[in-house]
Design a protein around this motif. Structure first.
Motif, PDB file in Angstrom:
ATOM      1  N   ASP A  38       0.845  -1.188   0.000  1.00 41.21           N
ATOM      2  CA  ASP A  38       0.000   0.000   0.000  1.00 41.21           C
ATOM      3  C   ASP A  38       0.882   1.239   0.000  1.00 41.21           C
ATOM      4  O   ASP A  38       1.999   1.226   0.494  1.00 41.21           O
ATOM      5  CB  ASP A  38      -0.883   0.025   1.247  1.00 41.21           C
ATOM      6  N   TYR A  39       0.339   2.330  -0.529  1.00 38.97           N
ATOM      7  CA  TYR A  39       1.098   3.572  -0.596  1.00 38.97           C
ATOM      8  C   TYR A  39       1.488   4.047   0.805  1.00 38.97           C
ATOM      9  O   TYR A  39       2.596   4.531   1.020  1.00 38.97           O
ATOM     10  CB  TYR A  39       0.279   4.636  -1.334  1.00 38.97           C
ATOM     11  N   ALA A  40       0.589   3.885   1.767  1.00 30.99           N
ATOM     12  CA  ALA A  40       0.892   4.300   3.145  1.00 30.99           C
ATOM     13  C   ALA A  40       2.066   3.504   3.714  1.00 30.99           C
ATOM     14  O   ALA A  40       2.914   4.045   4.424  1.00 30.99           O
ATOM     15  CB  ALA A  40      -0.339   4.126   4.024  1.00 30.99           C
ATOM     16  N   GLU A  41       2.129   2.207   3.383  1.00 33.72           N
ATOM     17  CA  GLU A  41       3.260   1.383   3.843  1.00 33.72           C
ATOM     18  C   GLU A  41       4.566   1.846   3.209  1.00 33.72           C
ATOM     19  O   GLU A  41       5.606   1.865   3.864  1.00 33.72           O
ATOM     20  CB  GLU A  41       3.024  -0.083   3.496  1.00 33.72           C
ATOM     21  N   MET A  42       4.520   2.209   1.936  1.00 36.75           N
ATOM     22  CA  MET A  42       5.730   2.676   1.265  1.00 36.75           C
ATOM     23  C   MET A  42       6.226   3.974   1.896  1.00 36.75           C
ATOM     24  O   MET A  42       7.431   4.150   2.085  1.00 36.75           O
ATOM     25  CB  MET A  42       5.475   2.870  -0.231  1.00 36.75           C
ATOM     26  N   ILE A  43       5.303   4.870   2.216  1.00 37.42           N
ATOM     27  CA  ILE A  43       5.676   6.130   2.860  1.00 37.42           C
ATOM     28  C   ILE A  43       6.269   5.858   4.237  1.00 37.42           C
ATOM     29  O   ILE A  43       7.267   6.471   4.633  1.00 37.42           O
ATOM     30  CB  ILE A  43       4.461   7.069   2.958  1.00 37.42           C
ATOM     31  N   GLU A  44       5.684   4.915   4.956  1.00 36.12           N
ATOM     32  CA  GLU A  44       6.184   4.587   6.289  1.00 36.12           C
ATOM     33  C   GLU A  44       7.594   4.017   6.226  1.00 36.12           C
ATOM     34  O   GLU A  44       8.468   4.379   7.015  1.00 36.12           O
ATOM     35  CB  GLU A  44       5.250   3.588   6.969  1.00 36.12           C
ATOM     36  N   ILE A  45       7.856   3.136   5.281  1.00 38.29           N
ATOM     37  CA  ILE A  45       9.183   2.534   5.155  1.00 38.29           C
ATOM     38  C   ILE A  45      10.214   3.567   4.715  1.00 38.29           C
ATOM     39  O   ILE A  45      11.365   3.534   5.139  1.00 38.29           O
ATOM     40  CB  ILE A  45       9.142   1.346   4.174  1.00 38.29           C
ATOM     41  N   ALA A  46       9.805   4.520   3.881  1.00 34.31           N
ATOM     42  CA  ALA A  46      10.734   5.547   3.405  1.00 34.31           C
ATOM     43  C   ALA A  46      10.936   6.668   4.414  1.00 34.31           C
ATOM     44  O   ALA A  46      11.675   7.610   4.143  1.00 34.31           O
ATOM     45  CB  ALA A  46      10.228   6.124   2.090  1.00 34.31           C
ATOM     46  N   ASN A  47      10.312   6.563   5.555  1.00 36.18           N
ATOM     47  CA  ASN A  47      10.461   7.557   6.613  1.00 36.18           C
ATOM     48  C   ASN A  47      11.933   7.639   7.026  1.00 36.18           C
ATOM     49  O   ASN A  47      12.544   6.636   7.361  1.00 36.18           O
ATOM     50  CB  ASN A  47       9.587   7.150   7.804  1.00 36.18           C
ATOM     51  N   PRO A  48      12.542   8.821   7.019  1.00 34.12           N
ATOM     52  CA  PRO A  48      13.971   8.929   7.358  1.00 34.12           C
ATOM     53  C   PRO A  48      14.281   8.577   8.813  1.00 34.12           C
ATOM     54  O   PRO A  48      15.427   8.336   9.152  1.00 34.12           O
ATOM     55  CB  PRO A  48      14.310  10.391   7.069  1.00 34.12           C
TER      56      PRO A  48
END
Length: 73
Positions: A38-48
């Motif tokens: 999911d897009y939300a999961e991708m954003i969470e993983i890319a969190n610095p």
């Protein structure tokens, strides 16, 4: 033998028609629908702040294999 070659050739010509990317996640934004997550999961993983020591780098690599390492990190 000729029939086998014609069959192989036709298979090779038809294969690209069916090898396009599938829409794996239609809920994602348009350019991200072929990703499994999911897009939300991708954003969470890319969190610095999450796994920052493994994902984000502040400087280019040095050494004999620096070009290769920078390409894969």
């Amino acid at each position: 033998m000729l029939k086998f070659r014609l069959f192989s050739l036709s298979l090779c010509l038809l294969l690209p028609l069916f090898s396009y990317g599938k829409i794996l996640n239609p809920d994602n934004p348009k350019n991200y629908q072929d990703f499994r997550m999911d897009y939300a999961e991708m954003i969470e993983i890319a969190n610095p702040n999450r796994l920052s020591h493994r994902i984000f780098y502040n400087a280019l690599s040095v050494g004999p294999d620096a070009k290769w390492f920078d390409a894969v990190k």
